[in-house]
Design an enzyme around this catalytic site. Structure first.
Site, PDB file in Angstrom:
ATOM      1  N   LYS A 184       0.840  -1.204   0.000  1.00  0.00           N
ATOM      2  CA  LYS A 184       0.000   0.000   0.000  1.00  0.00           C
ATOM      3  C   LYS A 184       0.878   1.259   0.000  1.00  0.00           C
ATOM      4  O   LYS A 184       0.668   2.174  -0.797  1.00  0.00           O
ATOM      5  CB  LYS A 184      -0.953  -0.014   1.206  1.00  0.00           C
ATOM      6  CG  LYS A 184      -1.952  -1.183   1.162  1.00  0.00           C
ATOM      7  CD  LYS A 184      -2.986  -1.122   2.249  1.00  0.00           C
ATOM      8  CE  LYS A 184      -2.484  -1.610   3.580  1.00  0.00           C
ATOM      9  NZ  LYS A 184      -2.154  -3.048   3.640  1.00  0.00           N
ATOM     10  N   THR A 185       1.881   1.270   0.892  1.00  0.00           N
ATOM     11  CA  THR A 185       2.780   2.433   0.928  1.00  0.00           C
ATOM     12  C   THR A 185       3.540   2.544  -0.388  1.00  0.00           C
ATOM     13  O   THR A 185       3.681   3.636  -0.960  1.00  0.00           O
ATOM     14  CB  THR A 185       3.786   2.302   2.096  1.00  0.00           C
ATOM     15  OG1 THR A 185       3.057   2.009   3.286  1.00  0.00           O
ATOM     16  CG2 THR A 185       4.593   3.575   2.279  1.00  0.00           C
ATOM     17  N   ASP A 201      -1.402   6.310   6.685  1.00  0.00           N
ATOM     18  CA  ASP A 201      -1.475   4.881   6.977  1.00  0.00           C
ATOM     19  C   ASP A 201      -2.417   4.659   8.164  1.00  0.00           C
ATOM     20  O   ASP A 201      -2.614   5.574   8.970  1.00  0.00           O
ATOM     21  CB  ASP A 201      -0.057   4.376   7.300  1.00  0.00           C
ATOM     22  CG  ASP A 201       0.060   2.877   7.066  1.00  0.00           C
ATOM     23  OD1 ASP A 201      -0.907   2.262   6.555  1.00  0.00           O
ATOM     24  OD2 ASP A 201       1.115   2.313   7.388  1.00  0.00           O
ATOM     25  N   THR A 231      -5.776  -1.765   7.000  1.00  0.00           N
ATOM     26  CA  THR A 231      -5.955  -3.226   6.980  1.00  0.00           C
ATOM     27  C   THR A 231      -7.402  -3.553   7.341  1.00  0.00           C
ATOM     28  O   THR A 231      -7.804  -4.698   7.301  1.00  0.00           O
ATOM     29  CB  THR A 231      -5.025  -3.881   8.027  1.00  0.00           C
ATOM     30  OG1 THR A 231      -5.203  -3.222   9.282  1.00  0.00           O
ATOM     31  CG2 THR A 231      -3.574  -3.789   7.605  1.00  0.00           C
ATOM     32  N   ARG A 245       6.596  -8.085   1.333  1.00  0.00           N
ATOM     33  CA  ARG A 245       7.443  -7.622   2.438  1.00  0.00           C
ATOM     34  C   ARG A 245       8.083  -8.831   3.151  1.00  0.00           C
ATOM     35  O   ARG A 245       9.246  -8.803   3.525  1.00  0.00           O
ATOM     36  CB  ARG A 245       6.612  -6.817   3.438  1.00  0.00           C
ATOM     37  CG  ARG A 245       7.460  -6.271   4.597  1.00  0.00           C
ATOM     38  CD  ARG A 245       6.613  -5.613   5.646  1.00  0.00           C
ATOM     39  NE  ARG A 245       5.990  -4.410   5.148  1.00  0.00           N
ATOM     40  CZ  ARG A 245       4.892  -3.858   5.672  1.00  0.00           C
ATOM     41  NH1 ARG A 245       4.307  -4.402   6.706  1.00  0.00           N
ATOM     42  NH2 ARG A 245       4.389  -2.762   5.158  1.00  0.00           N
TER      43      ARG A 245
END
Ligand code: ADE
Length: 363
Positions: A94-95, A139, A188, A247
């Protein structure tokens, strides 16, 4: 229209990228501690492996296509991109996608997270400092305070800040124009967002777990950047064990690199990956010790369920929200666990997985 593969939307409005490195915090202009109070170390560590353009971003085909069209259209109209809400489990990018969008638009991205915006002046400071068409990435946006949300509504809708000046009978509202900007929210827990906030996003996109082919390509790309000599089978083995999450793939790859370096290995093969990741108790399907503890408790502590989330979390010493947002999604996606109205239930595949991995359960 080759929007995604071009990765570089052309258009008369596309400005030159600013001198400040897009996507990175610019502490010199950060208001108070709104953007500096969070721990940016993991962000910087991940930064070297992040794709910078849409064309380099592997996987999430539909997301790339939708955002590619939106970016190209915004550029051709010389407008700010519509506000974007990205949701899905952690670690799916997302980032990274927010930074890619900023790069594609040729603007800077300011990064913060909702817990850093506790005081109204934190969010006000960020908003007034935004330049035209810049991105503001928030975020964990589901954790915004009500006051911060209410400041955001007119900011998102009309690029306007409504400030109350004075107190009591002398209180007055002042409106301040803002530069047109794009809010990229990430969460999330999309279900925890208030509907007035959710409704103000023009683009709402879910990030999915990645498929094996995409993960293998992501591992090979990261290995090249980290100068790790890895064969295709070894990259696939990392891909199998990373819970569908880039990640985690990159984290596992670094652990493999450590074992390879200490053992004096040259080219990394599948066997070395298995050996290195078993050391970290990551099994062949990517489950780690905490996943197996959850399944074990469900099966042996509660007869396979159904059992409520809070009970399960208490038994594991975990926070229920973390369990729900971080641990469970992959187990659900893999069909090892089910959510039912009466609670969590282990599946036949979950029981089979536990039987195949009868290791002692660590506390
Ligand atoms: N590294 C992390 N996520 C990635 C992605 N989606 N594509 C390419 N490299 C990545």
């Amino acid at each position: 229209m080759a929007i995604v593969s071009s990765g570089s939307p052309a258009g008369p409005a596309r400005p030159a990228a600013p001198v400040a490195k897009p996507g990175l915090l610019d502490p010199s202009s950060a208001p108070d501690d709104a953007t500096t109070s969070e721990d940016t170390a993991p962000l910087q560590r991940e930064d070297s492996l992040r794709p910078r353009r849409l064309a380099d971003y592997i996987g999430q085909r539909e997301l790339k296509q939708v955002l590619g069209i939106a970016v190209e259209a915004a550029c051709s109209r010389a407008e700010a991109l519509d506000h974007v809400l990205l949701y899905g489990p952690p670690g799916l990018g997302k980032t990274t996608m927010a930074l890619v969008l900023a790069e594609e638009l040729g603007v800077r991205c300011r990064i913060t997270s909702a817990p850093a915006l506790e005081r109204p002046r934190d969010i006000v400071g960020l908003l007034v400092n935004l330049q035209p068409r810049e991105l503001l990435f928030i975020d964990e946006i589901h954790r915004l305070t009500r006051v911060a949300e209410e400041i955001l509504y007119p900011a998102m809708e009309d690029f306007r800040l409504d400030l109350t000046v004075g107190k009591g009978t002398t209180a007055r509202t002042r409106s301040l124009p803002l530069s047109p900007f794009t809010l990229v929210g990430a969460t999330t827990r999309a279900g925890s967002l208030s509907s007035p906030l959710r409704d103000r996003f023009g683009l709402i996109q879910r990030l999915e777990f990645y498929g094996l082919d995409d993960l293998q390509a992501i591992v090979q790309r990261a290995a090249a950047l980290l100068q790790i000599d890895i064969d295709a089978a070894a990259a696939l083995e990392v891909a199998r064990r990373c819970r569908g999450t880039p990640r985690i793939a990159n984290r596992l790859l670094r652990r493999v690199r450590d074992v390879a370096a200490v053992g004096g290995h040259g080219r990394v093969g599948a066997e070395l990956v298995q050996q290195a990741l078993s050391l970290h108790r990551v099994d062949g399907r990517g489950l780690d010790a905490s996943d197996r503890r959850l399944l074990h408790l469900l099966q042996h502590g509660y007869g396979g369920g159904p059992v409520g989330l809070d009970t399960l979390a208490a038994g594991l010493g975990e926070d229920p929200a973390t369990l729900e947002a971080v641990v469970e999604p992959f187990l659900l996606q893999q069909g090892l666990l089910q959510r039912t109205p009466r609670g969590r239930v282990i599946t036949a595949a979950g029981i089979a997985h536990l039987e195949a991995h009868p290791e002692p359960q660590a506390a």
